[in-house]
Enzyme design. Structure first.
Site, PDB file in Angstrom:
ATOM      1  N   LYS A   1      -2.288 -38.199   2.010  1.00  0.00           N
ATOM      2  CA  LYS A   1      -0.975 -37.915   2.611  1.00  0.00           C
ATOM      3  C   LYS A   1      -0.083 -37.166   1.625  1.00  0.00           C
ATOM      4  CE  LYS A   1      -1.292 -41.847   5.753  1.00  0.00           C
ATOM      5  NZ  LYS A   1      -1.066 -43.296   5.855  1.00  0.00           N
TER       6      LYS A   1
ATOM      7  N   GLN B   1       2.550 -47.713   2.255  1.00  0.00           N
ATOM      8  CA  GLN B   1       1.176 -47.789   2.761  1.00  0.00           C
ATOM      9  C   GLN B   1       0.859 -49.223   3.177  1.00  0.00           C
ATOM     10  OE1 GLN B   1      -1.002 -45.184   3.305  1.00  0.00           O
ATOM     11  NE2 GLN B   1      -2.295 -46.731   4.287  1.00  0.00           N
TER      12      GLN B   1
ATOM     13  N   ASP C   1       7.186 -44.176   9.657  1.00  0.00           N
ATOM     14  CA  ASP C   1       6.183 -44.787  10.535  1.00  0.00           C
ATOM     15  C   ASP C   1       6.773 -45.111  11.912  1.00  0.00           C
ATOM     16  OD1 ASP C   1       3.652 -44.931   9.400  1.00  0.00           O
ATOM     17  OD2 ASP C   1       4.241 -46.551   8.053  1.00  0.00           O
TER      18      ASP C   1
END
Ligand SMILES: NC(=O)c1ccc[n+]([C@@H]2O[C@H](COP(=O)([O-])OP(=O)(O)OC[C@H]3O[C@@H](n4cnc5c(N)ncnc54)[C@H](OP(=O)(O)O)[C@@H]3O)[C@@H](O)[C@H]2O)c1
Length: 302
Positions: free
Chosen positions: A55, A99, A122
């Protein structure tokens, strides 16, 4: 795989979204704003470290600045909160990705709740779930948004059709149900959600025009659960080491009219949505800054 169903790959969808993100990032940079997506990794899980590396590399390719914080597995919950508090108060950081999962003993949900909802790329912060429920603007949860985008890209209408979602989890099934029931041309579906509380769930999946697997139970969806000609989307997956075990058994392609591929379906679009949320966060933060300086947000690129 003896495929008869049309495949619905996610890679071209992701590429289109990422090209739009790269363009938006370049426009912000030209206006003097450096879109910044911070990443946080807690612990030394190899798979998580790998995901974060991918990412971060992709963020750099798209033009984001991407500061990274790595914390040892032995840190306290307060240490994680302190890192997020620093990012929350840094006007140069627009989006933050923690994460998931984080090591046992630490509470991911509690940590997420301390993050500024506008920096939550997210789209999973309770405030953003609330915004989704109310139809208010905000970052959308990535996998549900990815599924809507994937279906729209491939010209699969859901408006007015019966969509059955197998699974009511917080990451996928529940927010997807809220998203696809919204009053928009790429949504507007008649949504049914089934789960372990519906013993005879195949009765519902067999009548679905669009079936989304969101259970995280490998192979749970088999041909006898699929209405002939239906569209089948594999959202749920589990990993055995590096091996991906999808909810949808490959043999469903014999019955379905269209189906996402085993690999390269919803996953790549989910990652693209993360960057779309990060761009969105940078745009709105930059807009707020311009407004504070007495300018109009219209001065910024859209
Ligand atoms: N493709 C991607 O990029 C991506 C991204 C994020 C997540 N995911 C995947 O999405 C899946 C769902 O995640 P989540 O966090 O939303 O869900 P979750 O919290 O793991 O919940 C799973 C849901 O499936 C239902 N379920 C499980 N076994 C069942 C069975 N035998 N019969 C009927 N229903 C069953 C559960 O029912 P109950 O509620 O009754 O327990 C629950 O609602 C996971 O596999 C995850 O890996 C994929």
């Amino acid at each position: 795989m003896s495929t008869t169903a049309r495949l619905l790959p996610g890679v071209p969808v992701a590429e289109e979204i990422l090209a739009q993100v790269a363009e938006g990032v370049a426009q912000l940079r030209a206006a003097g704003v450096t879109p910044t997506l911070a990443t946080v990794l807690v612990g030394d899980d190899e798979a998580s470290a790998g995901y974060i590396r991918i990412k971060s590399r992709r963020a750099a390719e798209l033009g984001f600045a991407s500061p990274h914080v790595r914390l040892a597995a032995s840190v306290s919950q307060a240490d994680v909160h302190a890192v997020l508090a620093d990012f929350n108060s840094d006007p140069g950081v627009h989006g933050v990705l923690v994460q998931h999962p984080i090591p046992g003993g630490l509470d991911y949900d509690r940590a997420l709740q301390t993050l500024d909802p506008d920096r939550d790329v997210d789209g999973m912060h309770p405030v953003n779930m609330g915004r989704l429920a109310l139809g208010l603007p905000g970052p959308l949860p990535c996998t549900p948004a990815a599924i809507e985008a994937l279906l729209a890209y491939h010209g699969v209408p859901v408006a007015g059709r019966e969509v059955v979602i197998l699974g009511r989890g917080a990451t996928l099934g529940r927010p997807l149900a809220m998203l696809l029931a919204q009053k928009r041309s790429t949504a507007n579906a008649a949504v049914t959600v089934v789960h372990t509380g519906v013993a005879d769930w195949p009765r519902y999946t067999r009548r679905a025009e669009v079936l989304v697997a969101a259970a995280g139970v490998p192979g749970i969806v088999r041909p006898e659960h699929v209405r002939p000609g239906a569209v089948v989307v594999g959202g749920g997956v589990r990993y055995a080491g590096r091996r991906l075990l999808p909810d949808v058994d490959e043999s469903c392609a014999r019955v379905a009219g269209a189906i996402t591929p085993r690999v390269g379906g919803v996953g790549p679009v989910t990652v693209a949505m993360l960057f779309r949320n990060a761009l969105r966060a940078a745009r709105s933060a930059a807009g707020r800054a311009v407004c504070r300086q007495g300018g109009g947000a219209e001065a910024l690129p859209r």
